[in-house]
Scaffold this active site. Structure first.
Site, PDB file in Angstrom:
ATOM      1  N   GLU A 124      55.377  34.566 -21.294  1.00 61.20           N
ATOM      2  CA  GLU A 124      56.139  34.488 -22.553  1.00 61.20           C
ATOM      3  C   GLU A 124      57.506  35.160 -22.465  1.00 61.20           C
ATOM      4  OE1 GLU A 124      53.559  36.311 -21.875  1.00 61.20           O
ATOM      5  OE2 GLU A 124      53.363  38.136 -23.045  1.00 61.20           O
ATOM      6  N   CYS A 153      47.602  38.887 -19.011  1.00 63.91           N
ATOM      7  CA  CYS A 153      47.578  40.301 -18.622  1.00 63.91           C
ATOM      8  C   CYS A 153      46.264  40.957 -19.051  1.00 63.91           C
ATOM      9  CB  CYS A 153      48.815  41.004 -19.186  1.00 63.91           C
ATOM     10  SG  CYS A 153      49.071  42.606 -18.451  1.00 63.91           S
ATOM     11  N   HIS A 179      53.296  37.858 -17.408  1.00 60.98           N
ATOM     12  CA  HIS A 179      53.660  37.469 -18.782  1.00 60.98           C
ATOM     13  C   HIS A 179      54.520  36.197 -18.780  1.00 60.98           C
ATOM     14  CE1 HIS A 179      52.125  40.972 -20.968  1.00 60.98           C
ATOM     15  NE2 HIS A 179      52.313  41.589 -19.809  1.00 60.98           N
TER      16      HIS A 179
END
Ligand code: XMP
Length: 519
Positions: free
Chosen positions: A177, A86, A175
């Site tokens: 994660e 990002c 993202h």
């Protein structure tokens, strides 16, 4: 700043994202050691051979205002693979000669990205041509730097995944994660194993050792006071400190008189007798009940209880003498909404309050060894520290205890009735194999009396409310659906066994709009 040199690691440079600790967590889950540092603190001199890969996190900053903050850009010129996520993707592009600007269309939430070419980062990531990913950005890369290629695009982000193969630089606008990104962990795994070529070197055993060493380093030979409630988090902290500093640890357990049935006996038995922890047991039942007499306002109850906790801790810190530190079981989700943990500029969402704000008054320094961990990781750590399954899988119990499960005024009689009802309910959940299917359950006593009939006699007694919820993290919750046979059994058990209750109701509200506790 000094970085550990002994273990190969992935260095995560934090630009203030709400998700930075999730990146570290994913890497831990993959069995690899990682370290998070703030972009403000890390300098090129700190980079050493143990760093096998660098991840640049997301963050609330604007890349085109790069002059407004510091980042030593030589860090990415060390021939170490870099993954930008990002904001990290944007800064990586900018530093390599690309351009970043405000997006015409902001992207928040799920978006589809479409594969344009293959690369090591995306090996087995695309199961079909499209993957759903989690986006959260208002800016985007508008011009790719030289030698970068597009790997995947979304409708609004042409450069959703980019690669500079020779430099091993990768950027993703989304993202990976967060769990909403399909297969996101695969992408992180490809980066660390296929691109950085790091080997597995981290387990919960290693985590335990590191946390014990960190605590030793932080407190030196000083005394530490640890507020022990018997709940999961404070129990894990107490056991960790016990292993780290032994007799220099003073755990303090306060019996407020508002605990669950036999709780004080269980805590003393476990911590003092079994685990041989230096435990101070304070029976402050009378003090709490006296201060709470005739108080029915929920906020007043909470304040009185919080303040009394502080007073008692102060009293005992003075008696012990030379206590420098206060240990708390703060977890990462408790912290992230109130401040950044690494010193980067996370946006403040709400102020977190710990038990009565005690550290300020006591001038004690905080020891919070679990502050980078998530609840399930704390539970695993607890097992590693030889805490029993019973302790680490307990339902949460709030600091103010039964006081906030008893709307209206608090009396000794009501406390005794409630303790019994809660005991029967929790025991039944365990006997019927339901306890671990439920995130939290309790009985409450409502300040209402209703009419009933028992035998041939009229009764006029309290209303008992049962609450049982399922949840991920306590932020949202749904009520648990019992079978009619269980509901019938527990209602009969409570009404037949406890004088003072003649009616049982079940709370069928979710959170939101309700909360888990009643007050
Ligand atoms: P609510 O009622 O806000 O509760 O939905 C969410 C979770 O937090 C616990 N809780 C507390 N825990 N001190 C605590 O240590 C408190 O003052 C407190 N208030 C609520 C609650 O039990 C649930 O797990």
């Amino acid at each position: 700043m000094s970085l550990d040199r002994s273990l190969s690691k992935i260095l995560i440079i934090d630009f203030g994202s709400q998700f930075t600790q999730l990146i570290a967590r994913r890497i831990r889950e993959l069995g690899v050691f990682s370290e998070i540092v703030s972009h403000k603190k890390i300098k090129n001199n700190d980079i050493n051979h143990s760093i096998r890969g660098i991840i640049l996190s997301g963050g609330p900053l604007n890349v085109y205002e790069i002059n407004k903050y510091s980042f030593d850009k030589r860090i990415i010129e060390n021939s170490i693979p870099v993954l930008g996520i990002c904001f990290g993707h944007q800064i990586l592009s900018k530093l390599n000669g690309g351009k970043v600007k405000q997006s015409k269309h902001r992207e928040f939430g799920l978006a589809n990205i479409i594969r344009k070419k293959d690369c090591l980062l995306t090996k087995n990531f695309f199961k079909t041509k499209k993957v759903k990913v989690w986006m959260s950005h208002a800016d985007q890369v508008s011009k790719l730097p030289k030698n970068f290629k597009v790997v995947a695009s979304s409708q609004n982000s042409k450069f959703a995944i980019v690669e500079n193969k020779s430099k091993k630089f990768y950027g993703v606008q989304f993202h990976p994660e967060v769990t909403h990104t399909e297969n996101g962990k695969k992408l992180i795994s490809n980066f660390i194993f296929l691109i950085c070529k790091i080997k597995r070197n981290w387990s919960s055993k290693d985590q335990k050792k590191k946390l014990i060493n960190d605590v030793k380093k932080q407190v030196g030979g000083n005394k530490v006071l640890c507020a022990l409630s018997g709940g999961v988090d404070s129990s894990v902290v107490a056991q960790l400190l016990n292993k780290a500093i032994g007799k220099k640890l003073y755990c303090i357990f306060v019996n407020t008189g508002l605990l669950r049935k036999n709780e004080e006996k269980q805590v003393v038995e476990t911590f003092k007798k079994k685990l041989k922890i230096n435990l101070i047991y304070v029976n402050a039942e009378k003090e709490f009940i006296k201060k709470l007499t005739n108080v029915s306002d929920p906020e007043k109850k909470r304040k009185i209880i919080g303040n009394l906790f502080i007073k008692i801790f102060e009293r005992y810190a003075k008696r012990i003498k030379d206590v420098k530190f206060l240990a708390q079981g703060t977890l990462y989700p408790d912290l992230i909404e109130s401040k950044s943990v690494t010193g980067s500029q996370t946006s403040k969402i709400k102020s977190h309050h710990n038990v009565g704000g005690l550290p300020k008054k006591m001038k004690l320094q905080l020891v919070e060894p679990l502050k980078f961990l998530f609840k399930d990781e704390v539970r695993k750590l607890g097992l590693e520290l030889n805490l029993s399954k019973e302790i680490i899988s307990r339902h949460p119990f709030p600091g103010p205890g039964l006081a906030i499960r008893m709307p209206g005024i608090i009396t000794k009689e009501k406390i005794n009735i409630l303790k019994e009802a809660d005991h029967y309910f929790i025991k039944a959940l365990k006997d019927y194999g339901l306890y671990h299917k439920i995130w939290q359950a309790y009985a409450a006593l409502l300040p209402v009396k209703t009419v009933g009939v028992m035998g041939d006699n009229r009764t006029y007694e309290y209303l008992c409310l049962l609450r049982a919820i399922t949840s991920e993290d306590g932020m949202t919750a749904d009520f648990f659906e019992f079978k009619k046979s269980f509901s019938q059994m527990i209602s009969n058990k409570i009404v037949n066994s406890i004088r003072g209750i003649n009616r049982v109701v079940y709370d069928i509200t979710s959170k939101p709009p309700s909360t888990i506790e009643l007050e």
